[in-house]
Scaffold this motif. Structure first.
Motif, PDB file in Angstrom:
ATOM      1  N   GLU A  67      -0.535  -9.112  -5.066  1.00 55.55           N
ATOM      2  CA  GLU A  67       0.918  -9.303  -5.000  1.00 55.55           C
ATOM      3  C   GLU A  67       1.427  -9.279  -3.557  1.00 55.55           C
ATOM      4  O   GLU A  67       2.626  -9.466  -3.317  1.00 55.55           O
ATOM      5  CB  GLU A  67       1.623  -8.231  -5.814  1.00 55.55           C
ATOM      6  N   GLY A  68       0.555  -8.995  -2.594  1.00 52.22           N
ATOM      7  CA  GLY A  68       0.958  -9.032  -1.195  1.00 52.22           C
ATOM      8  C   GLY A  68       1.125  -7.684  -0.536  1.00 52.22           C
ATOM      9  O   GLY A  68       1.588  -7.612   0.612  1.00 52.22           O
ATOM     10  N   TYR A  69       0.729  -6.593  -1.203  1.00 52.45           N
ATOM     11  CA  TYR A  69       0.796  -5.270  -0.594  1.00 52.45           C
ATOM     12  C   TYR A  69      -0.470  -5.059   0.246  1.00 52.45           C
ATOM     13  O   TYR A  69      -1.591  -5.172  -0.264  1.00 52.45           O
ATOM     14  CB  TYR A  69       0.901  -4.175  -1.654  1.00 52.45           C
ATOM     15  N   GLU A  70      -0.285  -4.747   1.529  1.00 51.72           N
ATOM     16  CA  GLU A  70      -1.420  -4.634   2.446  1.00 51.72           C
ATOM     17  C   GLU A  70      -1.363  -3.282   3.177  1.00 51.72           C
ATOM     18  O   GLU A  70      -0.349  -2.928   3.780  1.00 51.72           O
ATOM     19  CB  GLU A  70      -1.377  -5.768   3.471  1.00 51.72           C
ATOM     20  N   VAL A  71      -2.470  -2.545   3.101  1.00 47.74           N
ATOM     21  CA  VAL A  71      -2.568  -1.272   3.821  1.00 47.74           C
ATOM     22  C   VAL A  71      -2.936  -1.575   5.270  1.00 47.74           C
ATOM     23  O   VAL A  71      -3.986  -2.161   5.550  1.00 47.74           O
ATOM     24  CB  VAL A  71      -3.625  -0.357   3.175  1.00 47.74           C
ATOM     25  N   VAL A  72      -2.072  -1.161   6.199  1.00 45.21           N
ATOM     26  CA  VAL A  72      -2.328  -1.446   7.609  1.00 45.21           C
ATOM     27  C   VAL A  72      -2.800  -0.217   8.396  1.00 45.21           C
ATOM     28  O   VAL A  72      -3.429  -0.359   9.440  1.00 45.21           O
ATOM     29  CB  VAL A  72      -1.070  -2.056   8.280  1.00 45.21           C
ATOM     30  N   ARG A  73      -2.488   0.981   7.891  1.00 46.93           N
ATOM     31  CA  ARG A  73      -2.992   2.205   8.528  1.00 46.93           C
ATOM     32  C   ARG A  73      -3.234   3.263   7.460  1.00 46.93           C
ATOM     33  O   ARG A  73      -2.541   3.308   6.443  1.00 46.93           O
ATOM     34  CB  ARG A  73      -2.007   2.760   9.566  1.00 46.93           C
ATOM     35  N   ARG A  74      -4.237   4.101   7.724  1.00 47.23           N
ATOM     36  CA  ARG A  74      -4.570   5.177   6.784  1.00 47.23           C
ATOM     37  C   ARG A  74      -4.618   6.495   7.546  1.00 47.23           C
ATOM     38  O   ARG A  74      -5.183   6.568   8.637  1.00 47.23           O
ATOM     39  CB  ARG A  74      -5.919   4.934   6.107  1.00 47.23           C
ATOM     40  N   PHE A  75      -4.061   7.529   6.948  1.00 42.47           N
ATOM     41  CA  PHE A  75      -4.163   8.880   7.475  1.00 42.47           C
ATOM     42  C   PHE A  75      -4.824   9.733   6.387  1.00 42.47           C
ATOM     43  O   PHE A  75      -4.147  10.221   5.473  1.00 42.47           O
ATOM     44  CB  PHE A  75      -2.791   9.455   7.839  1.00 42.47           C
ATOM     45  N   PRO A  76      -6.165   9.887   6.421  1.00 43.47           N
ATOM     46  CA  PRO A  76      -6.875  10.593   5.343  1.00 43.47           C
ATOM     47  C   PRO A  76      -6.379  12.027   5.173  1.00 43.47           C
ATOM     48  O   PRO A  76      -5.844  12.639   6.107  1.00 43.47           O
ATOM     49  CB  PRO A  76      -8.339  10.559   5.798  1.00 43.47           C
ATOM     50  N   PHE A  77      -6.611  12.537   3.987  1.00 42.51           N
ATOM     51  CA  PHE A  77      -6.231  13.935   3.702  1.00 42.51           C
ATOM     52  C   PHE A  77      -7.036  14.874   4.589  1.00 42.51           C
ATOM     53  O   PHE A  77      -8.221  14.677   4.821  1.00 42.51           O
ATOM     54  CB  PHE A  77      -6.521  14.254   2.238  1.00 42.51           C
ATOM     55  N   ASP A  78      -6.385  15.900   5.083  1.00 44.88           N
ATOM     56  CA  ASP A  78      -7.108  17.026   5.660  1.00 44.88           C
ATOM     57  C   ASP A  78      -6.386  18.301   5.270  1.00 44.88           C
ATOM     58  O   ASP A  78      -5.202  18.305   4.923  1.00 44.88           O
ATOM     59  CB  ASP A  78      -7.291  16.891   7.180  1.00 44.88           C
ATOM     60  N   SER A  79      -7.137  19.391   5.314  1.00 41.62           N
ATOM     61  CA  SER A  79      -6.615  20.652   4.782  1.00 41.62           C
ATOM     62  C   SER A  79      -5.575  21.288   5.684  1.00 41.62           C
ATOM     63  O   SER A  79      -4.932  22.265   5.284  1.00 41.62           O
ATOM     64  CB  SER A  79      -7.767  21.637   4.566  1.00 41.62           C
ATOM     65  N   THR A  80      -5.398  20.762   6.881  1.00 44.97           N
ATOM     66  CA  THR A  80      -4.341  21.278   7.756  1.00 44.97           C
ATOM     67  C   THR A  80      -3.004  20.641   7.403  1.00 44.97           C
ATOM     68  O   THR A  80      -1.994  21.337   7.200  1.00 44.97           O
ATOM     69  CB  THR A  80      -4.694  21.013   9.225  1.00 44.97           C
ATOM     70  N   ARG A  81      -2.990  19.300   7.295  1.00 43.42           N
ATOM     71  CA  ARG A  81      -1.759  18.593   6.926  1.00 43.42           C
ATOM     72  C   ARG A  81      -1.457  18.724   5.439  1.00 43.42           C
ATOM     73  O   ARG A  81      -0.325  18.685   5.004  1.00 43.42           O
ATOM     74  CB  ARG A  81      -1.876  17.112   7.293  1.00 43.42           C
ATOM     75  N   LYS A  82      -2.523  18.848   4.634  1.00 36.12           N
ATOM     76  CA  LYS A  82      -2.418  18.976   3.180  1.00 36.12           C
ATOM     77  C   LYS A  82      -1.739  17.755   2.542  1.00 36.12           C
ATOM     78  O   LYS A  82      -0.973  17.882   1.587  1.00 36.12           O
ATOM     79  CB  LYS A  82      -1.694  20.260   2.780  1.00 36.12           C
ATOM     80  N   MET A  83      -2.038  16.605   3.080  1.00 37.96           N
ATOM     81  CA  MET A  83      -1.500  15.368   2.514  1.00 37.96           C
ATOM     82  C   MET A  83      -2.340  14.193   2.982  1.00 37.96           C
ATOM     83  O   MET A  83      -3.122  14.303   3.936  1.00 37.96           O
ATOM     84  CB  MET A  83      -0.039  15.172   2.908  1.00 37.96           C
ATOM     85  N   MET A  84      -2.180  13.062   2.261  1.00 35.02           N
ATOM     86  CA  MET A  84      -2.782  11.792   2.652  1.00 35.02           C
ATOM     87  C   MET A  84      -1.674  10.760   2.710  1.00 35.02           C
ATOM     88  O   MET A  84      -0.795  10.733   1.839  1.00 35.02           O
ATOM     89  CB  MET A  84      -3.845  11.359   1.642  1.00 35.02           C
ATOM     90  N   SER A  85      -1.719   9.895   3.724  1.00 37.66           N
ATOM     91  CA  SER A  85      -0.679   8.875   3.861  1.00 37.66           C
ATOM     92  C   SER A  85      -1.309   7.534   4.204  1.00 37.66           C
ATOM     93  O   SER A  85      -2.377   7.471   4.832  1.00 37.66           O
ATOM     94  CB  SER A  85       0.327   9.253   4.959  1.00 37.66           C
ATOM     95  N   VAL A  86      -0.637   6.465   3.790  1.00 37.76           N
ATOM     96  CA  VAL A  86      -1.010   5.119   4.217  1.00 37.76           C
ATOM     97  C   VAL A  86       0.272   4.359   4.562  1.00 37.76           C
ATOM     98  O   VAL A  86       1.333   4.606   3.970  1.00 37.76           O
ATOM     99  CB  VAL A  86      -1.816   4.346   3.143  1.00 37.76           C
ATOM    100  N   ILE A  87       0.169   3.493   5.535  1.00 35.05           N
ATOM    101  CA  ILE A  87       1.291   2.603   5.854  1.00 35.05           C
ATOM    102  C   ILE A  87       1.014   1.258   5.193  1.00 35.05           C
ATOM    103  O   ILE A  87      -0.053   0.661   5.411  1.00 35.05           O
ATOM    104  CB  ILE A  87       1.477   2.449   7.370  1.00 35.05           C
ATOM    105  N   VAL A  88       1.961   0.821   4.370  1.00 30.20           N
ATOM    106  CA  VAL A  88       1.782  -0.393   3.578  1.00 30.20           C
ATOM    107  C   VAL A  88       2.764  -1.465   4.056  1.00 30.20           C
ATOM    108  O   VAL A  88       3.966  -1.189   4.244  1.00 30.20           O
ATOM    109  CB  VAL A  88       2.012  -0.110   2.083  1.00 30.20           C
ATOM    110  N   LYS A  89       2.254  -2.647   4.243  1.00 28.97           N
ATOM    111  CA  LYS A  89       3.115  -3.802   4.510  1.00 28.97           C
ATOM    112  C   LYS A  89       3.435  -4.450   3.175  1.00 28.97           C
ATOM    113  O   LYS A  89       2.547  -4.911   2.455  1.00 28.97           O
ATOM    114  CB  LYS A  89       2.401  -4.791   5.426  1.00 28.97           C
ATOM    115  N   VAL A  90       4.711  -4.399   2.806  1.00 29.43           N
ATOM    116  CA  VAL A  90       5.120  -4.892   1.486  1.00 29.43           C
ATOM    117  C   VAL A  90       5.337  -6.405   1.548  1.00 29.43           C
ATOM    118  O   VAL A  90       5.413  -7.003   2.636  1.00 29.43           O
ATOM    119  CB  VAL A  90       6.388  -4.157   1.021  1.00 29.43           C
ATOM    120  N   PRO A  91       5.424  -7.079   0.372  1.00 27.53           N
ATOM    121  CA  PRO A  91       5.529  -8.548   0.366  1.00 27.53           C
ATOM    122  C   PRO A  91       6.644  -9.114   1.251  1.00 27.53           C
ATOM    123  O   PRO A  91       6.497 -10.205   1.804  1.00 27.53           O
ATOM    124  CB  PRO A  91       5.745  -8.856  -1.107  1.00 27.53           C
ATOM    125  N   GLY A  92       7.749  -8.409   1.417  1.00 27.57           N
ATOM    126  CA  GLY A  92       8.834  -8.930   2.234  1.00 27.57           C
ATOM    127  C   GLY A  92       8.595  -8.833   3.720  1.00 27.57           C
ATOM    128  O   GLY A  92       9.400  -9.313   4.524  1.00 27.57           O
TER     129      GLY A  92
END
Length: 547
Positions: free
Chosen positions: A75-100
């Protein structure tokens, strides 16, 4: 059922709904699918997860609505950056380029951590500033999930300017829009409850160290029996940050659960336990567990879910990732240690008997003592009549109370619990009886060779009777004599070979033996049982531990 991507979604009123009807649900599932490393795999109609099972639950939830990473890419969703989970941040994030063409940071992680960085709440398609009242409402929902032993993961997002895509994670992961909180059921295996109970009865304290929310960890710990009373402490990572090493040493004996911890916390906990004299086994599967695994007395890595770093850092690898296997290994380790002690007891008792029978002759026969047994007879006893049955003690089944004993101290002697005294007393008893039969035979005019053979035979059968008492740390009366078929075979072979040495010409020539009369052979076999049964009877009757 399991990881099968089939099921329905219910709204707050319990009515069935779909992502097409609920835009917030749709976006929650989309973020859950794309901000994820787990993979749903189907083989021969069976579904399984490659990766973290908790992440896998989110993948399956999204897949139930037909949402997958592949479908989103189409559908056009593209992951351009990834921030893997680590136990210090306690989260995982990705930057997604949406169709628009816009960019959005999507995040999943610990609800309390994400909520602390949240400024906006999305509800019914609207983004509203989060008020103190709303924040308390969300915290109550998270706590309710935790009390129900549900693992919690928050889903959030924030728009990202195209020029800011390359910023560091900490510059992106703030000012979130909170979208949802997942409550994930992860029930313990049925056998874990029994395994934890066995640990408790064996004096092995089980401590939970987890990154989960404190209430979730507490609920699970209570369910599986790690928490036994209100005095057991639940300590969070934030509390550990404000605790000195000396204070931690005072706390760890009373702690049952450590929640929301970092790798540094795990290492501090292991060291604090060791400084208190505890023998620490640490289990783990992730890269962040490696320091604690390496520093523990026994590091145990998961064989299925464990990373290569965890496996390389561990002393053991648990092939089935099953806690009950560790408990079984504790029992097996205790059985092996017991059997080594039983073998040593039998071997040293025989040695004391061989030395003492000659010593009694030198002490009691005046200026011209005679040897009750020859050097070759001693060699035969060590290698055949004692050695073969003693080896069979290595396959002895565990004692009935093996998992009810408390762990032994690091400094405990191998000959603890009066084992050393028991070896000396039993050996002296066997040696005295052999000398007595030697002296008895000489007093009745028997030739020296006949008297030596009588002492030799007495010592052999006294040891064969004694090996049945060496099978247990209680008495011969407490254990089924037919419980070790290898021991029965070993005793039978040793007895037959020894009788052959007495009656066959080759044995007479090599060992200097002479055939005994049938009456004397039966008498020796019977009398040889007296030390074992008399001393065991006294021990059983009066509770004398050193007998």
């Amino acid at each position: 059922k399991g990881f099968e991507p089939e099921g329905v979604f219910l709204n707050a009123e319990g009515a069935e709904t779909t992502p097409e009807e609920d835009d917030d649900l749709k976006h929650t599932l989309m973020i859950s699918a794309i901000c994820n490393d787990a993979i749903l795999v189907e083989e021969e109609g069976m579904f399984s997860i490659q990766g973290n099972p908790t992440e896998g639950a989110l993948v399956v939830a999204a897949c139930k609505a037909g949402i997958t990473r592949d479908s989103m890419a189409e559908e056009g969703y593209e992951v351009v950056r990834r921030f893997p989970f680590d136990s210090t941040r306690k989260m995982m994030s990705v930057i997604v380029k949406v169709p628009g063409g816009d960019h959005v940071l999507v995040t999943k992680g610990a609800p309390d951590v994400i909520l602390a960085r949240t400024l906006t709440l999305r509800s019914h398609g609207e983004e509203l500033p989060i008020s103190d009242e709303t924040r308390i409402h969300v915290e109550d929902a998270i706590s309710d999930f935790g009390k129900r032993a549900l693992r919690t993961l928050a889903i959030a997002y924030r728009p990202v300017d195209s020029a800011d895509v390359d910023l560091k994670p900490e510059q992106h992961e703030e000012d979130f829009v909170l979208l949802a909180v997942h409550g994930i059921m992860d029930p313990p295996r049925p056998e874990v409850i029994d395994a934890v109970a066995q640990c408790w009865s064996a004096g092995v304290r089980t401590v939970m160290i987890t990154g989960d929310h404190a209430l979730t960890a507490q609920a699970i710990a209570e369910e599986i029996g790690i928490i036994h009373s209100s005095e057991d402490l639940i300590i969070t990572g934030a509390e550990l940050d404000n605790t000195s090493d000396d204070e931690l040493r005072a706390l760890v004996p009373h702690a049952a659960v450590f929640a929301r911890v970092s790798p540094e916390h795990k290492l501090r906990i292991v060291k604090a336990l060791q400084e208190n004299g505890e023998v620490v086994a640490m289990t783990g599967d992730g890269v962040n567990d490696a320091p604690a695994l390496r520093n523990a007395d026994i590091g145990i890595a998961m064989g299925i879910a464990g990373t290569s770093v965890a496996k390389d850092s561990a002393s053991l690898i648990l092939l089935d990732d099953n806690f009950s296997t560790i408990v079984a290994a504790v029992g097996e380790g205790r059985r092996i240690y017991d059997n080594i002690r039983k073998f040593i007891r039998q071997a040293l008792t025989a040695n004391v008997a061989e030395v003492s029978v000659i010593l009694f002759a030198f002490l009691l026969m005046g200026d011209d003592p005679l040897l009750p047994i020859t050097a070759l007879m001693v060699l035969w006893i060590n290698l055949v009549s004692d050695g073969i049955p003693a080896l069979a003690l290595g396959v002895e089944q565990p004692e009935a109370d093996i998992m009810q004993r408390k762990p032994r101290e690091r400094s405990e002697s191998f000959f603890a619990d009066k084992l050393g005294a028991r070896i000396i007393l039993r050996g002296l008893a066997l040696g005295w009886l052999s000398y007595y039969m030697f002296d008895y035979s000489l007093d009745r005019g028997a030739p020296l060779a006949y008297a030596e053979t009588l002492a030799f035979t007495t010592l052999i059968f006294a040891q064969l009777w004694h090996v049945f008492d060496a099978r247990t740390f209680t008495t011969i009366f407490d254990k089924n004599p037919f419980g070790n078929k290898y021991l029965l075979l070993a005793v039978g072979v040793s007895a037959l070979l020894s009788i052959a040495v007495i009656y066959l010409p080759l044995g007479n020539t090599v060992f200097g033996t002479t055939p005994l009369s049938g009456k004397h052979l039966l008498m020796v076999i019977s009398i040889a049982a007296l030390p074992t049964f008399v001393l065991s009877g006294l021990k059983a009757t009066f509770g004398i531990r050193f007998l």
